[in-house]
Design a protein around this motif. Structure first.
Motif: not given
Length: 269
Positions: A122, A126, A132-133, A135-136, A142, A237-238, A241-243
């Motif tokens: 994670l 980040w 990350r985008r 993967c989302a 993943l 991510l579900r 997605p922009d954590y």
């Protein structure tokens, strides 16, 4: 609304361990506390603390009593505990102490390391928002992200072996009977094997890393860990997605044996 990545993945990993090994699920939180307690470290004190030693004793006695109590009524069918009770090992059926020793290794191995790799994944995603985008948007990436986090953020720092036979390695002579220390964090960043090794790249797909060991020392839970990583990353991510990560609330481990986050708060942006 948010979570701590280490706490979340510990919650999941210990329950997966209970399911596979045949341990009572209501005991999961107690088992996790024992495992975490065993690896407690304090600044200025070498090795395991008194509290850590006590946690190790309590976990060992719990597993011994569980084996003894379930042997009569039968462990869950298909569980590791059932197999240890019914299948001979090296021609002998294990007694309850032998069963407890095997369960102890599997409980610790299945519970302790996964949260460190998951929180590292994670953190790396980040730090690399484009990856990350990707993967989302495409969860099939993943497993690659988890694999790369395993390489670059291997949680176990070192372990020892005794050399079985003389050999030459990179111009050095290693003698049988000598001690050897594995430094996995270094090996997984070897420039001869990994171009630009300090860069997190989910497209790297390194054909061989040492995070799960090799050969007869290959981690028994490697496939389980990969499945846990893929599923839990997909769920985070579900939902987020922009954590965002709160690094002001993050804590790193201080240990001669493990490395990684002890806390890593995340929240939706």
């Amino acid at each position: 609304g948010g979570a701590d990545a280490v706490e979340l993945s510990g919650f999941v990993s210990v329950r997966v361990v209970c399911e596979l090994l045949g341990l009572p699920e209501p005991d999961a939180d107690r088992i996790l506390a024992w495992v975490n307690g065993y690896f407690e470290r304090r600044p200025g004190q070498r090795g395991t603390t008194e509290a850590g030693i006590q946690a190790a004793k309590e976990l060992a006695m719990y597993l011994f009593r569980l084996s003894k109590e379930t042997r009569g009524r039968g462990a869950p069918e298909g569980s590791v505990l059932h197999m240890l009770h019914t299948q001979p090992l090296a021609g002998e059926t294990l007694d309850d102490m032998g069963v407890a020793v095997h369960l102890n290794m599997l409980v610790i191995g299945g519970t302790e390391t996964f949260p460190k790799v998951f929180s590292a994944a994670l953190h790396r995603l980040w730090e690399n928002p484009d990856q990350r985008r990707a993967c989302a948007e495409d969860p099939t990436l993943l497993p690659d992200a988890f694999h790369e986090a395993l390489r670059i953020d291997m949680p176990t720092q070192m372990l020892g072996r005794t050399i079985a036979r003389d050999l030459e390695l990179h111009g050095q002579t290693l003698r049988a009977g000598s001690g050897l220390m594995f430094l996995w964090g270094s090996a997984n960043r070897d420039e001869r094997e990994f171009p630009d090794p300090d860069r997190f790249d989910l497209g790297r797909r390194a054909p061989r890393i040492l995070s799960f060991g090799h050969g007869q020392h290959m981690c028994l839970g490697a496939h389980v860990a990969r499945l846990e990583g893929r599923v839990l990353l997909a769920e985070v991510l579900r939902r987020m997605p922009d954590y965002a990560l709160d690094l002001s609330g993050a804590e790193r481990l201080h240990s001669e044996f493990f490395r990684g986050f002890a806390k890593l708060p995340l929240r939706p942006r």
